[in-house]
Design an enzyme around this catalytic site. Sequence first.
Site, PDB file in Angstrom:
ATOM      1  N   GLU B 367       6.316 -21.550 -26.378  1.00  0.00           N
ATOM      2  CA  GLU B 367       7.167 -21.806 -25.577  1.00  0.00           C
ATOM      3  C   GLU B 367       8.509 -21.556 -25.948  1.00  0.00           C
ATOM      4  O   GLU B 367       9.519 -22.394 -25.909  1.00  0.00           O
ATOM      5  CB  GLU B 367       6.825 -23.063 -24.700  1.00  0.00           C
ATOM      6  CG  GLU B 367       7.869 -22.953 -23.415  1.00  0.00           C
ATOM      7  CD  GLU B 367       7.415 -24.096 -22.276  1.00  0.00           C
ATOM      8  OE1 GLU B 367       6.897 -25.172 -23.178  1.00  0.00           O
ATOM      9  OE2 GLU B 367       7.853 -24.105 -21.360  1.00  0.00           O
ATOM     10  N   HIS B 392       1.548 -21.522 -22.474  1.00  0.00           N
ATOM     11  CA  HIS B 392       2.384 -20.360 -22.406  1.00  0.00           C
ATOM     12  C   HIS B 392       2.293 -19.267 -23.499  1.00  0.00           C
ATOM     13  O   HIS B 392       2.408 -18.268 -22.894  1.00  0.00           O
ATOM     14  CB  HIS B 392       3.912 -21.246 -22.700  1.00  0.00           C
ATOM     15  CG  HIS B 392       4.295 -22.165 -21.515  1.00  0.00           C
ATOM     16  ND1 HIS B 392       4.732 -21.584 -20.394  1.00  0.00           N
ATOM     17  CD2 HIS B 392       4.347 -23.282 -21.564  1.00  0.00           C
ATOM     18  CE1 HIS B 392       4.896 -22.690 -19.469  1.00  0.00           C
ATOM     19  NE2 HIS B 392       4.486 -23.728 -20.341  1.00  0.00           N
TER      20      HIS B 392
END
Lengths: 518, 518
Positions: B367, B392
């Site tokens: 992320e 993510h």
Amino acid sequence: MFVSKPAPRSVRTMLLLLQRPHAAVACLLWCCLTGVLSIPDPRQREALIKQEASMQTGGQMVLTDAEQQLDALLFKMKQEEIMRADFPPAMHFFQARTLIRTSPIFSLLQKMPKGGALHVHDLSMTSVEWLVKNGTYRPHCYMCYTDSQSIRFIFSSQWPKALPRCSPWILLENLRAKLVNTTDLDNSIMSNLTVFTDQDPETVYPTQDVIWDTFEEAFLAMWGLVTYAPVFRDYYYQGLTEFYTDNVMYLELRALLPEIYELDGSTHDRAWTLKTYQDITRNFMSEHPDFFGARIIFSVHRAANVSVMTRVVEEAMKLQKDFPDVMAGFDMVGREDSGKPLWYFRDALSMPAERGVTLPFFFHAGETDLEGTEVDQNLLDALLFNSSRIGHGFALIRHPVAKGLSRKRGVAVEVCPISNQVTKLVKDLRNHPAAALMSENHPLVISSDDPAMFGSSGLSYDFYEAFVGLGGMRSNLGFLKELAINSIRYSSLSVKQQEQALALWQRRWDKFVSENTL
Amino acid sequence: MFVSKPAPRSVRTMLLLLQRPHAAVACLLWCCLTGVLSIPDPRQREALIKQEASMQTGGQMVLTDAEQQLDALLFKMKQEEIMRADFPPAMHFFQARTLIRTSPIFSLLQKMPKGGALHVHDLSMTSVEWLVKNGTYRPHCYMCYTDSQSIRFIFSSQWPKALPRCSPWILLENLRAKLVNTTDLDNSIMSNLTVFTDQDPETVYPTQDVIWDTFEEAFLAMWGLVTYAPVFRDYYYQGLTEFYTDNVMYLELRALLPEIYELDGSTHDRAWTLKTYQDITRNFMSEHPDFFGARIIFSVHRAANVSVMTRVVEEAMKLQKDFPDVMAGFDMVGREDSGKPLWYFRDALSMPAERGVTLPFFFHAGETDLEGTEVDQNLLDALLFNSSRIGHGFALIRHPVAKGLSRKRGVAVEVCPISNQVTKLVKDLRNHPAAALMSENHPLVISSDDPAMFGSSGLSYDFYEAFVGLGGMRSNLGFLKELAINSIRYSSLSVKQQEQALALWQRRWDKFVSENTL
């Protein structure tokens, strides 16, 4: 199982390791592949990290001792750059420009021999300041103000006929004579010839439509200036000078080859324009022996209809035959999203192959973030039309078939980071899709598209964004070296010329390395 | 050679085609592979376009007649959506929310059975409006204002002890009793519990640092509210209701399992909290037989030091053993860029495997848009630690080795488009890197991360962004169907439970399709 600080292990695991080390290692390999075991082996981890690093652009470059020294210096500089509160690649270029200018990395990149700039447009290669200070100060220069708050120019020996939707012509030498200070006027002219702004770019250009409209308006504004023969010649010479000063040794210029006019209103055809490019390039080379040259990619606006496109391709074939040295090939320009797709012009574009005539293509394709539209097929179609390179290819990572073809055939993507940011395809340049292409060493080169239009110049600003932004902490001197070499390897030059260019580049590179490692 | 509108061809080419059609076709195939010929064959082009379409998420889905009908409707709706002057996925979600709400595609996506939400955080699953209108209106609710212009809450049977750097406590029921209109107060409380703003998000959150600071401050603000046992229970029940209403049938919740307190100040341990989740989930399921359930991914903030992390992993192993039904596994939360990398905690994270104890990992990784940092290695390390999914994975497309492992092992990426936009990893969601992952049908699911914090809810807003923004014109009903199925296939449910969940989902899906094709 080889943790650098061994954690306490269960007796069972330890016994297994002591009793059957080979079995344990075999299990490790197997487990890694099948994903059963979840204790990473640091050596295997290291190997995977190295494997990934070796896959990226420059990852296979072997560096000399001196290059390694410079690389270490660059790494340190980049670490400092990334710690900055305002990280330039995360900002809009208009706001980052001053920060970049003062960056030690940028100074180094300016000095670095970058090879060739393969994606630059004719009417935006030279600084706007030069154009205003030099072009508009010549005698017989008239200007009018359009209804849409832009400007138009013409040079004429007689008072020119009024333009529709434009104020009466003003002779600039008369106007300037009346002004105490011409700075405001000059600045206002400059601001009409570029999309650069000191204001918040998000506010000034809220959408892609707005920036493209302003962009095309600025080209219209400079048209009458740069198509005037004396300005045209000097503009090109000055453009070569700016790239040369930025340590670019070769140029492939997308050129519209417009009708160039003289003071008496007479005009020259495309062949004249192409010939003029050739002559000026030769002059420049004779004055700058370490400049390798320039070639022209004749480009037509994609707003043309089929019959115009057919005629233009016919003419391109003829020009390619008549000027094989200076003419590199053919392309279409203008915003892809609002134009017809390549496939719409398939009949015209098929003519050269049907006739067995050489006309290399260098298509813009994938300068879009709309997926699945007809325009989004341009990437595949460019490859099917055997395009020698891909202009922008911003959407390529979303097209696995086209990406595979591009890689297999060595069709390089011309990545123009600042351009893509200014036209709002991407905001934070760390997030540019070419970063993914670079992680796999996809064939690509870095270019600057329309530097003067963006308030940039030469190639160094885009190299900065590519190196610091797209590359992050991962990209090193090998990355820069491979990009420079790519710019020659993927050029339209013949193999023999490429060897000569590479030899010249190598001499300049070695000098650059030795001068910056003392 | 099969152009739909044949262009004039040279006699030579025509003769070749007429005389030796087979040779011409063979040449075509060969030429396409070697890139010599540059006249694309429309049939081959069509085949390549189809090949690319079949590679994408949903590209292999076979649609029933009814589904094809709905797909055609969706295509039309998307065409209209893309023509809008304000295209929601290109805008910041805060500014696009109202537009999305009124979109016919969004209405359809709300009704669509979306399967499970696999990446949602405990303290942001329920709308802030509910929390204020319900939580803060209970008796014994005290609030104070911090020096940093935030708020803190506590429920207490006695007047609570003052907090450092906070105003004296205010009993909300007293304060409200004095006000003619409590709307302003309630709105002001709400604005402290979310990062959503009506103002220009670019101005309010100029950098990633600012948005993350506000984000973490909002969690601190709601802490005293949601960790109060009666609110905690109702908050979770309400969260399940909101996801259920949004046609989500299953949830995997990243939960901090904080100490929950009672009015007298007494507290409960993590096991109690986990047990409470289990009990409430069962209640909810008994009242909503078409809801399949929820499981908990125990998550600790990555700001912990090594010894705390070691203790927490020990506790996680115990909880996993004691609550195998409700506990799905373990993760770390908080901003990756400002925290320690996974590798820093390698000894603690190796304990389960060393002891032969089951503790599935569901690590946040990638992320970030900083490349080549230590944190940027989290993706590879998550995979080496055998993470079941990747939270993510925004940076995955820049990591070919990690991407290859993730694909090979079927480790799905949990894509949270709105979250990545709000935290400024990406601006225009058409440009989200998961669009590239989708073009290759990389294992992935769509989730909403912290819907309440972003002014979103459930899963439909993120499905909208994924379908219209990331997917563009290319994504179709098969895409949506595969994403819904993925959310069950890549869940932590056992194979048998997955079959049950899929059967339940299929019944709801068929009903949805038939109800929307009349």
